[in-house]
Scaffold this active site. Structure first.
Site, PDB file in Angstrom:
ATOM      1  NE  ARG A   1      -2.007  -1.440   3.462  1.00  0.00           N
ATOM      2  CZ  ARG A   1      -2.807  -1.710   4.541  1.00  0.00           C
ATOM      3  NH1 ARG A   1      -4.029  -1.895   4.622  1.00  0.00           N
ATOM      4  NH2 ARG A   1      -2.017  -2.194   5.512  1.00  0.00           N
TER       5      ARG A   1
ATOM      6  CG  LEU B   1       8.751 -28.278   6.813  1.00  0.00           C
ATOM      7  CD1 LEU B   1       7.507 -28.693   5.913  1.00  0.00           C
ATOM      8  CD2 LEU B   1       9.137 -29.485   7.633  1.00  0.00           C
TER       9      LEU B   1
ATOM     10  CG  HIS C   1       7.720 -23.288  13.157  1.00  0.00           C
ATOM     11  ND1 HIS C   1       7.191 -23.319  11.863  1.00  0.00           N
ATOM     12  CD2 HIS C   1       7.688 -22.172  13.640  1.00  0.00           C
ATOM     13  CE1 HIS C   1       7.245 -22.133  11.357  1.00  0.00           C
ATOM     14  NE2 HIS C   1       7.510 -21.372  12.764  1.00  0.00           N
TER      15      HIS C   1
ATOM     16  CE  LYS D   1       7.088 -15.735  19.618  1.00  0.00           C
ATOM     17  NZ  LYS D   1       8.303 -15.024  18.622  1.00  0.00           N
TER      18      LYS D   1
ATOM     19  NE  ARG E   1      18.493 -32.608  24.947  1.00  0.00           N
ATOM     20  CZ  ARG E   1      19.687 -32.391  25.234  1.00  0.00           C
ATOM     21  NH1 ARG E   1      20.241 -33.537  25.761  1.00  0.00           N
ATOM     22  NH2 ARG E   1      20.426 -31.367  24.932  1.00  0.00           N
TER      23      ARG E   1
ATOM     24  CG  LEU F   1      25.180 -41.088  19.468  1.00  0.00           C
ATOM     25  CD1 LEU F   1      23.689 -41.440  19.875  1.00  0.00           C
ATOM     26  CD2 LEU F   1      25.667 -42.205  18.434  1.00  0.00           C
TER      27      LEU F   1
HETATM   28  C1  BG6 Z   1       7.740 -17.624  12.922  1.00  0.00           C
HETATM   29  C2  BG6 Z   1       6.851 -17.275  14.328  1.00  0.00           C
HETATM   30  O1  BG6 Z   1       7.217 -18.577  12.369  1.00  0.00           O
HETATM   31  O2  BG6 Z   1       9.119 -18.319  13.262  1.00  0.00           O
HETATM   32  C3  BG6 Z   1       7.787 -16.312  15.143  1.00  0.00           C
HETATM   33  O3  BG6 Z   1       5.788 -16.599  13.808  1.00  0.00           O
HETATM   34  C4  BG6 Z   1       9.051 -16.867  15.386  1.00  0.00           C
HETATM   35  O4  BG6 Z   1       6.941 -15.918  16.300  1.00  0.00           O
HETATM   36  C5  BG6 Z   1       9.701 -17.230  14.269  1.00  0.00           C
HETATM   37  O5  BG6 Z   1       9.940 -15.986  16.257  1.00  0.00           O
HETATM   38  C6  BG6 Z   1      11.106 -18.057  14.473  1.00  0.00           C
HETATM   39  O6  BG6 Z   1      11.808 -18.300  13.294  1.00  0.00           O
HETATM   40  P1  BG6 Z   1      13.254 -18.598  13.321  1.00  0.00           P
HETATM   41  O7  BG6 Z   1      13.680 -19.003  11.853  1.00  0.00           O
HETATM   42  O8  BG6 Z   1      13.977 -17.328  13.538  1.00  0.00           O
HETATM   43  O9  BG6 Z   1      13.580 -19.503  14.338  1.00  0.00           O
END
Ligand code: BG6
Length: 489
Positions: A48, A187, A247, A343, A353, A388
């Site tokens: 925008r 990934l 993740h 966080k 692990r 390991l």
């Molecule tokens: C994002 C999350 O997908 O991944 C964030 O929304 C997080 O909250 C981030 O901080 C972390 O990514 P990376 O690659 O820095 O570990």
């Protein structure tokens, strides 16, 4: 006509935002500087804010790095890259704005057939507006092949199973599943891409990779940052939706999946979906949620989550979650998968692990040997490594046994540069390889695990346990692990 000789237009929608500036443009430059983009590539930023091409180019230069082309040739590469970048501003739901963009694209593509990537680096709440406006302006052309058009979207995909299904269905009216690349950037991380190789290309792991030999699996994600600057977004989602449902579950599915009969996207996704569907829905008994509070940490004062100006002061959104999941199949029945994400913790690290069962306990017991079991630690970040722990005789007279580490550190073992996750994933989008992207059935299965407990947390207004910024997280997470005979590392 080869892909190489066609034009490639990459449209980044949300071009002035953080994701685009810090991740997408630098990844595109990294590919460009390694000669991995077709000769006739053009990059179009759209958002925008009003900007000229020149201002836009200046703004993206800030985060471009010379990692792949150190020295003098870097400037030349940057100039070549920036010459291929263009900018258009407009409202996200405006078909007319996208028609204007279309004209600029056509001018740049010339007479060549053009493949197109649309990267929606925007909040999910406006995915649909943009998709419809793009479709309305005729930019998508439903091209699955020759030339093709593809859309890239980032999580969170919905807030629960039903909103996710609705989004999938509505986006599907514009982009077919084959054209849709749902990114989970974990990934694309190098160590995660290595997980399948580690498991399936080494004879030493796969025969032990089951309930008979593995006692527990921990997947830990920690960040030593607050939500500063993202409080508004974060409060609408929380850590379970932000990190755990995507993740961590993706990592877990690769740790636990069966081998594929073929290494292609379809076969890999099939195996991942299969194992995700075998994970029973999480219940409150196996979940701990927490929220960080203000603290002095390493000489600095950190605000608590509730002090963030974008967060309502009575918010019960978790910034930490620990969960125990199980997998109902012959390989894993009875093995706890403890996953946690937080966080405002004491460090930044992501680690897997694998704890094995005890070896023959009695044989060396009389020698007072260290009986902690073998452990395979796969560190995703920082300091990518695979370790390991093994029992060894300590050098010297007599028989003293201790656990020591076989330690493979990427930085020492490989000369190659570790690419950023977005570099690999962007290249996969361009090559049409969906192995590292989330298919819609996988997405639905992932939401099924977390939707019931998320609803319960919200409808019952369950308050998260407070933990001080910079600490290890809530105490209840330790108790949850202990319930399964595990201690968090
Ligand atoms: C994002 C999350 O997908 O991944 C964030 O929304 C997080 O909250 C981030 O901080 C972390 O990514 P990376 O690659 O820095 O570990």
């Amino acid at each position: 006509m080869s892909e190489e000789s066609k034009a490639l237009s990459i449209v980044v929608i949300g071009a002035s935002g953080d994701l685009a500036r810090k991740k997408i443009f630098p990844a595109l430059f990294a590919l460009y500087s390694q000669g991995m983009l077709p000769a006739h590539v053009r990059i179009f930023g759209f958002s925008r804010s009003k900007m000229t091409d020149e201002t836009f180019r200046k703004c993206i230069t800030e985060h471009l790095t010379c990692r792949y082309v150190p020295g003098e040739s870097c400037q030349e590469h940057m100039d070549g890259f920036l010459d291929r970048c263009f900018y258009m501003s407009g409202q996200y739901d405006s078909r007319d704005a996208f028609l204007d963009l279309y004209q600029v694209m056509q001018r740049e593509e010339g007479a060549l057939p053009a493949n197109r990537v649309f990267y929606l680096a925007i909040p999910p709440s406006i995915f649909l507006d943009v998709a419809q406006a793009l479709g309305g302006a005729g930019l998508v052309q439903c091209g699955i092949s020759d030339p093709w058009s593809r859309v890239v979207i980032e999580k969170p995909f919905g807030r629960d199973r039903s909103s996710s299904d609705l989004l999938v269905q509505q986006m599907g009216d514009v982009f077919r599943e084959a054209q849709t690349f749902r990114i989970d950037h974990y990934l694309g991380k190098e160590v995660i891409q290595n997980l399948m190789v580690l498991r399936f290309a080494n004879l030493v792991f796969e025969p032990l990779w089951n309930r008979k030999y593995i006692k527990s699996v921990q997947i830990s994600w920690k960040e030593d940052l607050s939500v500063e600057g993202r409080g508004g977004y974060f409060d609408g989602y929380g850590i379970i939706r932000d990190v755990m449902q995507n993740h961590l579950l993706q990592i877990m599915s690769i740790v636990a999946m069966e081998p594929c009969t073929k290494m292609d996207a379809g076969h890999i996704c099939n195996e991942k979906v299969k194992v995700v569907r075998q994970i029973p829905a999480l219940t409150l008994d196996d979940l701990v949620v927490g929220q960080y509070t203000a603290a002095d940490w390493k000489g600095t004062y950190y605000n608590g989550y509730l002090e963030d100006e974008m967060v309502p002061n009575d918010s019960i959104t978790p910034t930490f979650a620990a969960a125990a999941l199980t997998i109902d199949n012959d390989r894993w029945r009875g093995v706890p998968f403890l996953i946690r994400a937080g966080k405002g913790l004491e460090c930044r690290t992501t680690e897997i692990r694998i704890q094995f069962r005890h070896a023959n306990k009695s044989m060396y017991a009389a020698l007072g040997a260290d009986h902690s079991p073998n452990e395979l630690v796969i560190r995703v970040q920082p300091d990518e490594s695979i370790m390991l722990t093994v029992a060894n005789k300590v050098p010297g007279m007599g028989m003293k046994i201790e656990r020591t580490q076989l330690d493979l550190r990427y930085q020492e073992a490989f000369e190659e540069i570790i690419p950023d996750a977005y570099e690999s994933l962007m290249l996969d989008v361009i090559r049409g390889d969906k192995s590292l992207f989330i298919r819609k059935d996988e997405l639905g299965a992932a939401w099924d695990i977390f939707t019931p407990v998320l609803k319960q947390l919200e409808t019952e207004g369950i308050a998260p346990e407070p933990y001080a910024f910079g600490s290890h997280g809530p105490k209840a997470a330790d108790a949850l692990a202990q319930k399964y005979g595990v201690t968090w590392a």
